[in-house]
Each structure stands twice: as structure tokens, then as C-alpha cells.
Scaffold this active site. Structure first.
Site, mmCIF file in Angstrom:
data_model
loop_
_atom_site.group_PDB
_atom_site.id
_atom_site.type_symbol
_atom_site.label_atom_id
_atom_site.label_comp_id
_atom_site.label_asym_id
_atom_site.label_seq_id
_atom_site.Cartn_x
_atom_site.Cartn_y
_atom_site.Cartn_z
ATOM 1 N N SER A 106 1.042 -4.804 -8.441
ATOM 2 C CA SER A 106 2.032 -5.804 -8.057
ATOM 3 C C SER A 106 2.215 -5.893 -6.559
ATOM 4 C CB SER A 106 3.374 -5.460 -8.696
ATOM 5 O OG SER A 106 4.416 -6.180 -8.090
ATOM 6 N N SER A 109 5.589 -4.393 -5.274
ATOM 7 C CA SER A 109 5.926 -2.972 -5.376
ATOM 8 C C SER A 109 4.799 -2.089 -4.856
ATOM 9 C CB SER A 109 6.235 -2.605 -6.832
ATOM 10 O OG SER A 109 5.128 -2.906 -7.663
ATOM 11 N N CYS A 110 4.113 -2.542 -3.827
ATOM 12 C CA CYS A 110 3.063 -1.712 -3.245
ATOM 13 C C CYS A 110 3.111 -1.837 -1.736
ATOM 14 C CB CYS A 110 1.677 -2.133 -3.750
ATOM 15 S SG CYS A 110 1.160 -3.758 -3.174
ATOM 16 N N GLY A 111 2.345 -0.997 -1.036
ATOM 17 C CA GLY A 111 2.378 -1.021 0.409
ATOM 18 C C GLY A 111 1.075 -1.523 1.005
ATOM 19 N N TYR A 211 11.246 -4.658 1.668
ATOM 20 C CA TYR A 211 10.676 -6.002 1.753
ATOM 21 C C TYR A 211 10.420 -6.585 0.362
ATOM 22 C CZ TYR A 211 5.850 -5.270 0.260
ATOM 23 O OH TYR A 211 4.740 -5.022 -0.495
#
Length: 270
Positions: A106, A109-111, A211
Site C-alpha cells: 500500500s 502505509s509504506c516508506g 503523511y
């Protein structure tokens, strides 16, 4: 579905030990299938799965309107961790790049690279209009009342919550989950499916503002976010570009306002 489990613990305190009952927040995988294909797996607290997936699809750009769903439901009965989404043919034709993803993680929900995130999202999410102003005193009251809407936290002390209010500071939707992203997806998803998202004006969070949460609120067109903890630098940058107001509890008393204060009233009294 079990939102929490009873568990016996040993309470150690200054050399003494006591056995006590304790409640643990539930956490299970939720598999989301789009057009029959695996799309994402999310760790979440069981409950509100249909709303959760609807909110997730809105945040990810899979859907813009409830009519984009031909169907959304459990794969096999209501006691499963798999939800299947079927999109309308017209929606499928608009988002082929989303449907071609495999092994997808997703984007909410990730960096990734911070600059890349903000630039990409700014291209796909239009800045919010100024619209109505928000009374900071009443908004702060909503934040202060959040614990009243957190029964799962009361049992486990281990869950997050997201609450959405209208311009009259009336509660529209609230959800809890072990994951802050999941709680927000659930709260938004309830309004999205009920076609009441247009009434959302204020989002209150039990967590920090990342974010990803700004992105989800922007997709839902919620202009103001208040939270218990502070935002990240990337969250403030994204919110500033999208004309969203962010604030959190200040040390001691009051609120810290990080961007777009023009939408917030009663600044002189804070």
C-alpha cells in the site's frame, strides 16, 4: 470476530509478583482481493472489514465513488479474513495501472523517498478549498472527548482511534484498530459507503500525524486534522501543499498549529 483476548499476566512491582487478568488487542491479517486477484494484506484488529476495505480503496485511488464498486464482501461468509472487491467496468478502464500491480504494498502505509511521495501525491490529489473555518475551541473539545469513543483502548490500552466530525462538531464516524491507518480507513469507509463523506469537516486522531494519514484525509476531502501527537515533517509539507490544517496537543495546554492556520479561528485565545 475477536477485538481483544483475555490473557493472564504477572505484575511485578518492587520485588513482588501478582497474577492478574489482562486484555490483549486482537490483530489478524486481512487479505484484500481486487477483481479476483490478491492486492494487499493488512494487519488489523478484526471488525468493520467492509468499511475498512472501502476506505482503503478510496485512499489508494481504486475508487472515487461508491458506485465504482460492483460488489464488496467477504470471500466466504462473515468469519473470514478475506474481502473481495469487484469494480465496475468503467472504473476498471480508468485505473489499469492499479489493477496490473502484483505483490503490491500500500502506498498509504509504506516508506518511499519523501520528495517523491509529495510530488506524486500532489499530482493526483487536488488541494482542498478553504470553505468554512473551524473553531479551535470546539475542535479541541472533540479531541478531548476522543477517549469516550475508545472502548477497545479502555480494555487493552493498545489501540488507535479516528473520529470524524461535521462542521457543527457532531460525530459522524469513529473507529478503533491496532493500526492507526486501519482506524482511519474504517472511519472514512463507513461514511464513504453511506454517501455522507461530503459532510466531513474535522478529523481527530489518537496518534501522531504521518503523511499517510494526511493522504487518506485528503482523498476523503477532510480539511482539518487534530491529533494527540505531533505530525512528521513530511506530513506538514504534504498538508501545506494540499491546503490542509494540522494541529496537535501542545505541551502543558493548548494546541500547536503547523500549517494553514487561516482556516482556524480563535487563534488569539490559544
Amino acid at each position: 470476530m475477536t477485538t481483544y483476548l483475555d490473557h493472564q499476566v504477572i505484575h511485578w512491582n518492587k520485588g513482588t509478583s501478582t497474577s492478574l487478568p489482562h486484555k490483549l488487542v486482537g490483530e489478524e491479517p486481512l487479505s484484500i482481493r481486487i477483481q479476483g486477484n490478491p492486492y494487499s494484506v493488512i494487519m488489523r484488529t478484526p471488525g468493520d472489514e467492509i468499511a475498512h476495505v472501502a476506505g482503503f480503496c478510496l485512499a489508494e485511488g481504486l475508487a472515487d465513488d461508491p458506485d465504482d464498486f460492483t460488489s464488496i464482501g467477504f470471500c466466504d461468509g462473515s468469519e473470514t479474513n478475506v474481502v473481495t472487491v469487484t469494480l465496475s467496468k468503467s472504473r476498471q478502464e480508468k485505473i489499469p495501472q492499479h489493477l496490473e500491480r502484483r505483490g503490491f504494498i500500500s502506498q498509504t502505509s509504506c516508506g518511499l523517498c519523501g520528495k517523491e511521495i509529495v510530488d506524486d501525491l500532489y499530482q493526483t490529489i487536488h488541494p482542498l478549498e478553504d470553505g468554512k473555518t473551524t473553531d479551535l475551541g470546539r475542535a479541541a473539545d472533540c479531541l478531548g472527548q476522543l477517549p469516550r469513543h475508545q472502548p477497545l483502548r479502555g480494555h487493552t490500552r493498545a489501540s488507535h482511534a479516528a473520529a470524524i466530525y461535521n462542521s457543527n462538531y457532531e460525530l459522524l464516524s469513529v473507529a478503533e484498530d491496532v493500526g492507526r491507518h486501519n482506524a482511519l480507513d474504517k472511519a472514512i469507509g463507513k461514511l464513504f459507503l453511506a454517501r455522507k463523506l461530503r459532510d466531513a469537516s474535522l478529523l481527530v486522531l489518537s496518534s501522531r500525524i504521518s503523511y499517510e494519514l494526511v493522504q487518506k484525509a485528503a482523498r476523503a476531502r477532510i480539511p482539518v486534522i487534530l491529533a494527540v501527537s505531533r505530525p512528521t515533517a513530511l506530513a506538514v509539507k504534504l498538508a501545506s501543499q494540499l491546503n490542509m490544517s494540522l494541529a496537535c496537543l501542545a505541551k502543558g495546554s493548548g494546541l500547536y498549529i503547523f500549517c494553514c492556520h487561516h482556516r482556524l479561528l480563535s487563534l488569539s485565545s490559544m
